[in-house]
Design a protein around this motif. Sequence first.
Motif, PDB file in Angstrom:
ATOM      1  N   THR A  45       0.825  -1.217   0.000  1.00  0.00           N
ATOM      2  CA  THR A  45       0.000   0.000   0.000  1.00  0.00           C
ATOM      3  C   THR A  45       0.855   1.261   0.000  1.00  0.00           C
ATOM      4  OG1 THR A  45      -0.103  -0.093   2.422  1.00  0.00           O
ATOM      5  CG2 THR A  45      -1.901  -1.135   1.208  1.00  0.00           C
ATOM      6  N   GLU A  46       2.087   1.138   0.468  1.00  0.00           N
ATOM      7  CA  GLU A  46       2.981   2.295   0.516  1.00  0.00           C
ATOM      8  C   GLU A  46       3.283   2.830  -0.879  1.00  0.00           C
ATOM      9  OE1 GLU A  46       5.498   0.664   4.370  1.00  0.00           O
ATOM     10  OE2 GLU A  46       5.834  -0.124   2.355  1.00  0.00           O
ATOM     11  N   ASP A  49       0.349   5.090  -1.834  1.00  0.00           N
ATOM     12  CA  ASP A  49       0.403   6.245  -0.927  1.00  0.00           C
ATOM     13  C   ASP A  49       1.518   7.209  -1.345  1.00  0.00           C
ATOM     14  OD1 ASP A  49      -1.628   5.070   0.481  1.00  0.00           O
ATOM     15  OD2 ASP A  49      -0.363   4.348   2.118  1.00  0.00           O
ATOM     16  N   THR A  53       1.099  11.037  -2.759  1.00  0.00           N
ATOM     17  CA  THR A  53       1.779  12.123  -2.052  1.00  0.00           C
ATOM     18  C   THR A  53       2.565  12.994  -3.026  1.00  0.00           C
ATOM     19  OG1 THR A  53       1.967  10.837  -0.024  1.00  0.00           O
ATOM     20  CG2 THR A  53       3.502  12.669  -0.286  1.00  0.00           C
ATOM     21  N   VAL A  59      -6.276  12.930  -0.999  1.00  0.00           N
ATOM     22  CA  VAL A  59      -6.519  11.537  -0.632  1.00  0.00           C
ATOM     23  C   VAL A  59      -7.508  11.414   0.518  1.00  0.00           C
ATOM     24  CG1 VAL A  59      -5.439   9.395   0.122  1.00  0.00           C
ATOM     25  CG2 VAL A  59      -4.220  10.930  -1.430  1.00  0.00           C
ATOM     26  N   ARG A 162      -7.091   1.215   1.573  1.00  0.00           N
ATOM     27  CA  ARG A 162      -5.787   1.364   0.945  1.00  0.00           C
ATOM     28  C   ARG A 162      -5.539   0.163   0.027  1.00  0.00           C
ATOM     29  NH1 ARG A 162      -1.497   1.739   5.269  1.00  0.00           N
ATOM     30  NH2 ARG A 162      -0.213   2.810   3.709  1.00  0.00           N
TER      31      ARG A 162
END
Length: 545
Positions: A45-46, A49, A53, A59, A162
């Motif tokens: 999920t990073e 994300d 970003t 978001v 997510r």
Amino acid sequence: MLLPAFRTLVLNEALDISICGGKAATLARLLQAGVQTLDGMVLTTEALDAFLTSVAAPVDSARRGDAAACAAVREALHEAIWPDDTLHALRRVFEQFEGSVVVRSSAVSEDGEHASYAGIFLSSVNVRTFGEFLAAVRECWSSAFGVRAVSYVSRVGGTLPRMALLVQPLVESAVSGVAFVQGHQLMATMAYGLCEGVVSGRVPSDTIRVSGRGEPPVVQVAAKTHCRLANTHPWVYPEGRQTLWPWVNDTFLGITVQGVDARNAVLHCQLHGAQPAINEPALTPVALQALIGELYRVAHDVLRQDSVDFEWCVDMKGRLHVLQARPVTVAMAMENIATSEDTLHDVFRGLSVSPGVGSGIARVIRSDEDLERLRPGDILVTDWIHDSYLSALNRASALVIADATPLSHCAIIAREWGIPCVGGVPFGLLAEGRMYSISGDSGRIQEGSTGAPQAATAPASTKRSSTLLLPWLLTAVDEVNARPERRAVQLAALRDLLHSATDLNDNGVEEYINDLSDLQVKNVAIGLVHAARTQQTEARYELAH
């Protein structure tokens, strides 16, 4: 611009649902237990994300279901330029595989005990080049903020989950299918080629039922005239092309190409000629017994769950692969048999796909554009439910479909959302604009509204509301995002109202709407109630508690 670092994990190590998602975490458990499934790589999920970003996407608002914010996130995902470090990381993942891959969603709450997200997110099969891989990643990430996802979350509650991605090698499937293990019973559907034809209900499928572990299967063989095949070759097959497709045991399958997807990656095929394969069981008796035994073993002995929903395939060498395993969110009637009781008023007898009763105006849907005619409380009538239709199910009081399988994505969502559904009804049988009443419990369809007396005799086990209040309420959930912090309270109170209102003229409906503090919620509710009354002023609807 450098992004915050994100991890990729081999599937065997992807046990943390919070960063790897439900689908990947379950498959990791199966791999560690020695179950025959496909290894792969997980973009945690990073990764998403970090990308969001980098483009300053809204978001937080999007995860709460704000339509404008979701649209902004989707646009950013499609238009933003890939940062160099992200490209290098994605290329390293893609180069781990030889040949085509499959890019699959693995959201954090996907494949859970209370929410399946069946068909809600996009996956891509037969991804052959790095360029296709980048596009597939964007598409899957974007679907995490899509209309279907917003619609689904509005029904199950919470925020948009997510998203992790699962990348696996493509299996050229000879036979694939879906199976439900519920306690001691098992039901499975299967067809030739890729599983997408089965889960969509788009291809004819064999059905098997097993009454208990160790019991012999009852097999219902379909005329398997159509299938989906992965086009792993670099050339284009024109529509109408006849060819011999390499098949199991050095044999060939005679096919006629009827169409391809946008990437020329999946062929939509018709089996031509008098081939034995058309009317024979998709699996041999030995292969079928091996499948049944393994599904029972994985469900009860490995996952230690009473009810499991599987996707699986058998490759060209006869090897079984478990592609997905998730809890059954809502139990179904495994027999799937209509009642034998007769009535002169029946228009048709179908098969129970999702229980409950509903009445409404039939809207015959042939394309996405036709969905604009579907009003709250209408019955959606179609040959099969494409995944793109799922966001419109909120407006339907009932479903009538030609597809008879209770294991498709549509069937799973209908049961989760409490929408009665009857399958196996020839497309075109129900007339556009006419009032019908259907029973998802018995498979009966009658012309006209059941009215209050009929509703009063509904089975006590019915758990859903048969009022038009439910469709307009759930449409309001989809459409109103102006004040997320208050919306949950207001919609909870509207749901409570369902248990006290007896029909659309109940004064409590008007009183509550007038007390709403959120003007946008109030306007939507008033408009939908007025529309419902205009369409069906003669009907009274009684709630089953």
